[in-house]
Enzyme design. Structure first.
Site, PDB file in Angstrom:
ATOM      1  N   LEU A 199       0.697  -1.245   0.222  1.00 24.54           N
ATOM      2  CA  LEU A 199      -0.011   0.039  -0.149  1.00 24.54           C
ATOM      3  C   LEU A 199       0.918   1.175   0.084  1.00 24.54           C
ATOM      4  O   LEU A 199       1.848   1.193   0.720  1.00 24.54           O
ATOM      5  CB  LEU A 199      -1.027   0.077   1.293  1.00 24.54           C
ATOM      6  CG  LEU A 199      -2.022  -0.826   1.413  1.00 24.54           C
ATOM      7  CD1 LEU A 199      -2.521  -1.209   2.770  1.00 24.54           C
ATOM      8  CD2 LEU A 199      -3.123  -0.439   0.517  1.00 24.54           C
TER       9      LEU A 199
ATOM     10  N   LYS B  34      -5.020  -0.516  10.037  1.00 25.12           N
ATOM     11  CA  LYS B  34      -3.522  -1.033   9.334  1.00 25.12           C
ATOM     12  C   LYS B  34      -3.168  -1.812  10.500  1.00 25.12           C
ATOM     13  O   LYS B  34      -2.340  -1.317  11.291  1.00 25.12           O
ATOM     14  CB  LYS B  34      -2.703   0.182   9.017  1.00 25.12           C
ATOM     15  CG  LYS B  34      -1.455  -0.223   8.459  1.00 25.12           C
ATOM     16  CD  LYS B  34      -1.421  -0.372   6.937  1.00 25.12           C
ATOM     17  CE  LYS B  34       0.204  -0.517   6.271  1.00 25.12           C
ATOM     18  NZ  LYS B  34       0.720  -1.509   7.095  1.00 25.12           N
TER      19      LYS B  34
ATOM     20  N   ARG C  85       3.701 -13.296   2.824  1.00 25.17           N
ATOM     21  CA  ARG C  85       3.737 -12.560   1.680  1.00 25.17           C
ATOM     22  C   ARG C  85       4.868 -12.675   0.909  1.00 25.17           C
ATOM     23  O   ARG C  85       5.307 -12.757  -0.269  1.00 25.17           O
ATOM     24  CB  ARG C  85       3.532 -11.096   2.187  1.00 25.17           C
ATOM     25  CG  ARG C  85       3.835 -10.019   0.918  1.00 25.17           C
ATOM     26  CD  ARG C  85       3.265  -8.633   1.579  1.00 25.17           C
ATOM     27  NE  ARG C  85       3.186  -7.839   0.616  1.00 25.17           N
ATOM     28  CZ  ARG C  85       4.250  -6.808   0.399  1.00 25.17           C
ATOM     29  NH1 ARG C  85       5.379  -7.074   0.981  1.00 25.17           N
ATOM     30  NH2 ARG C  85       4.231  -6.063  -0.705  1.00 25.17           N
TER      31      ARG C  85
END
Ligand code: IVH
Length: 804
Positions: free
Chosen positions: A82, A123, A144
């Site tokens: 992001l 977040k 990830r």
């Protein structure tokens, strides 16, 4: 009878449902022991028939054989990052939202004028993982990694209690890949570090590191012992399930499949202004969340609009991470001083090279006490991590050992400075500054600093001789939640004390214009308004002093509870002060209350009762109180709202007598034996010999008589008032929890109104809570209230209830 295959299947289903109720909904339907019993039954069956073990078996949550290494997993849909936006704060704490406004502009022009809506999520400050479910069963979990390829952590993720091993609900898709964050709750983090410390193991710097360290364990049995949580924030791909048109609907769908969604009211917003207002609220209150978040993620809600906006490099154009100001920063300790508080507590304080952290410039940080300072081994010159979270006092978290200033010196064999050059000298590096220790005497008044056994806190023994203690005591006395003396703040009081114009509380009420002027002339205090209006310029030169005197005058008739709080009695906070006021109704009576009765009051234990009784028994404090009354301070009396017949039932106060240890059960028996009267207790010759010995001491006999008289007095009056008060039984004795921001009332105003009506206000929701009053941005407390079926009121509902 079920056969083993069926039994294994049904136990698996049942245990998975219980785990969901327990970990995701927070409302267990069976006791832990029942869960454990069924769990062991399943374990035994699986050991006998390993071929029948289900893929979603809860026994896999305890971890399996260690791996040699993690396999890699290629992400079919890449895991993107992001872009960030920051909102720097100025010295007054005002945010500059330029970057977010620019984001909103980009969205607006990207959607060429079509209306849009944002959805906000926390977040999370953890690790991103992707969970793949085939036909409802968790088959793969991956980190990830670099976004295209991650690590296969399936075994480890299976141990996370709130990850569904099998999806639930009526609309389970054939395939779904769920994205979310693995993290460790703050409470679990604290418990883990305490355990690690006790076992001499590695301490984790923060929950994020602890979560990362736990998830990336090759031995999943270790992961299983670390309590991790998973929160879902999106769907990467789905086949054969719900198709949603909006992100918020996807989240709701994930919830029906059994995933935990973030706490708090992170809903939809139709304009950037309310997004920013929400950001400011959450930024100030993020400490209330059970996990750490480092910002909010603002996403365009419509999935069609997300597609329209698309991606730039590796981040979506339709979302942004709106980061909060960092709560930790590095700086250098310039010196370590001590601060002397109201009760004489001496606190070591690190004077820091100014650093911007948590939205403000920090120059001091508390080291709490000598023990803490030494445990963290903070010394002058050290580079340290300082933390300022929310409104809490900045603190030194830890030092950075490799940056400690060292000097080259002769050292002895033990590496210590070789002061006398006796040993065969070697040259080595030693710390430039010695370990911290408290000074032996108070830097303000020179009295000795003492520490009672078993106490962490050291105190200056100077009492009211110590200017620092006097000043702190007076500052507390005048403060908003105490006597609320407008115009008399910290600066003014420090100046008055430094110039010896005020020593005791009553001196405040003897102030006049000439004294205040003297203070100003000698001094250090500026007027608060530097820019004067025309009206002010014309007004008399002593207007400022008259304002202070007016503030002092209005403070003369405080509520009893505020007055008791203002006195600064050790262990008497706002809450205890309120209980005392509600129990006794007048200052005169609080002063006379016998210690065993004080100890019977709700929320007051032996230590607090003793402190209160000692305070009112002290000749100095009585002189001080009489002096205050003499200058015209008159705390308001109030109705007695606590029923003495309940809290001061005979077995309760009998079990709290000095030097006579008795359980309440035995106390009740003694009371019966004595014919249920104090008369009997005092004179009955058939009572146990220990009792007769105790009562033969004059002070004990006097105490019994005092208790009797005191009780007779409040029982007669309390009873009448409690009836005549006519307080609603929907409020009296009921427990309220306030959460979120109410539209008109401040939190302490709402609390005061509830308490004035005889209710109690508590900080956390439990089965004992009667009402939850929820304002805007109400968080996990509201959710919990709903799940427990507790009545939820808004501000209007509260007011109506209080008036009913
Ligand atoms: S959405 C394409 N939502 O932030 C959008 N990410 O900087 C991808 N993160 O690695 C992510 N909370 O681990 C999203 N509510 C949230 C999030 C979140 C935390 C993390 C995520 C990702 C990183 C991106």
């Amino acid at each position: 009878m079920e056969n083993p295959v069926q039994r294994i299947r049904s136990l698996t289903e049942l245990l998975n449902r219980y785990a969901y109720e327990y970990y995701t909904l927070d409302t267990p339907s069976v006791p832990d022991a029942e869960y454990d019993k069924l769990f062991r039954e399943l374990q035994a069956l699986e050991a006998e028939y390993p071929q029948y073990r289900e893929k979603d078996s809860p026994t896999q949550r305890v971890g399996g054989q260690p791996l040699a290494g993690f396999d890699s997993v290629v992400h079919t849909v890449p895991m993107l990052s992001l872009n960030n936006a920051f909102s720097p704060q100025d010295e007054n704490g005002v945010f500059d939202h330029t970057e977010m406004l620019a984001f909103d502009e980009r969205i607006k022009s990207g959607l060429s004028g079509v209306e849009y809506e944002y959805v906000i999520e926390p977040k999370f400050d953890g690790l991103a993982v992707s969970l793949l479910y085939q036909n409802g069963v968790l088959v793969q979990a991956a980190t990830r990694g670099d976004g295209s390829t991650g690590e296969d952590v399936t075994q480890n993720v299976r141990t996370i209690s709130n990850v569904p091993l099998r999806l639930q609900g009526s609309n389970v898709p054939e395939m779904i890949e769920v994205r979310g964050e693995v993290l460790m709750l703050k409470a679990d983090f604290a418990a883990l570090n305490a355990k690690q410390e006790a076992e001499g193991q590695k301490i984790f710097a923060n929950p994020r590191n602890a979560a990362a360290g736990s998830l990336r364990q090759l031995d999943s049995r270790i992961t299983a012992r670390r309590r991790l949580h998973f929160f879902a924030y999106g769907i990467a791909r789905i086949e054969g399930g719900n198709t949603c048109s909006e992100h918020s609907k996807e989240l709701a769908y994930l919830s029906t499949l059994g995933f935990s969604l973030p706490h708090g009211n992170f809903g939809c917003f139709d304009n950037i202004g309310s997004v920013l207002a929400f950001y400011e609220t959450v930024s100030a209150r993020r400490a209330e969340l059970p996990y750490e978040i480092d910002g909010m993620v603002v996403k365009v809600n419509s999935l069609a609009q997300q597609d329209m906006l698309g991606y730039i490099s590796r981040a979506p154009r339709w979302a942004i991470a709106h980061k909060f100001p960092a709560e930790e920063a590095l700086t250098v300790v310039e010196a370590i001083d001590v601060q002397v508080g109201r009760t004489g507590a001496v606190t070591p304080v690190a004077r820091l090279k100014p650093v911007f952290v948590g939205g403000v410039t920090v120059t001091n940080a508390t080291l709490h006490n000598e023990g803490e300072a030494r445990r963290k081994d903070v010394r002058e010159g050290d580079t340290v991590v300082v933390r300022r979270a929310g409104d809490v006092i900045p603190e030194v978290v830890r030092i950075v050992p490799e940056r400690r200033p060292m000097i080259v010196q002769s050292v002895d064999a033990g590496g210590q400075p070789d002061l006398f050059g006796e040993k065969d000298n070697t040259v080595g590096q030693v710390p430039k500054y010695p370990p911290y220790s408290l000074p032996a005497s108070c830097p303000i008044c020179g009295s000795g600093i003492e520490r009672e056994e078993g106490e962490a806190v050291a105190r200056c023994s100077g009492g009211m001789l110590c200017q620092a203690q006097r000043a702190q005591g007076l500052i507390h006395f005048a403060s908003r939640k105490a006597m609320d003396i407008e115009g008399l703040g910290q600066k003014q009081i420090e100046a008055l004390v430094a110039q010896d114009l005020v020593r005791h509380f009553a001196d405040i009420y003897r102030l006049n214009v000439p004294i205040l002027q003297r203070m100003k002339e000698n001094g250090t205090v500026e007027e608060t308004d530097t820019v004067k209006t025309e009206a002010q310029k014309k007004s008399s030169p002593t207007k400022w002093a008259e304002n202070i005197l007016a503030g002092i005058e209005t403070s003369k008739t405080p509520d009893l509870a505020r007055f008791l709080f203002a006195l600064g009695i050790r262990h008497v906070g706002e809450r205890t002060a309120k209980v005392l006021a509600q129990a006794f109704g007048s200052l005169e009576r609080v002063r006379r209350a016998p210690e065993p009765l004080l100890a019977c009051l709700p929320d007051i234990g032996g230590v607090v009762a003793h402190s209160v009784a000692q305070f009112f028994a002290s000749p100095e404090q009585n002189t001080m109180l009489d002096d205050l009354l003499a200058v015209g301070v008159l705390p308001k009396s109030q109705p007695v709202v606590l029923n003495p017949a309940e809290y001061a039932a005979p077995q309760r106060w009998l079990a709290r007598l000095p030097d006579f240890k008795l359980s309440e059960t035995r106390a009740a028996a003694l009371w019966d034996l004595a014919g249920c009267s104090v008369e009997g207790l005092l004179h009955d010759k058939a009572l146990p010999i220990e009792w007769q010995q105790w009562r033969s001491q004059l002070k004990n006999k006097v105490l019994l008589e005092q208790i009797q008289n005191f009780l007779t007095e409040i029982l007669s009056e309390g009873g009448q008032q409690m009836v005549s008060d006519g307080l609603s039984d929907k409020v009296v004795g009921k427990t309220f929890v306030l959460t979120g921001t109410l539209s008109n009332l401040k939190r302490d105003e709402a609390q005061a109104m509830i308490e004035a009506a005889g209710g109690k206000v508590s900080g956390s929701v439990s089965k004992k809570t009667d009402y939850v009053v929820a304002g805007e941005a109400a968080g996990s407390k509201l959710e919990k209230a709903r799940s427990l079926g507790i009545a939820v009121l808004d501000e209007g509902g509260l007011l109506a209830l209080l008036q009913s």
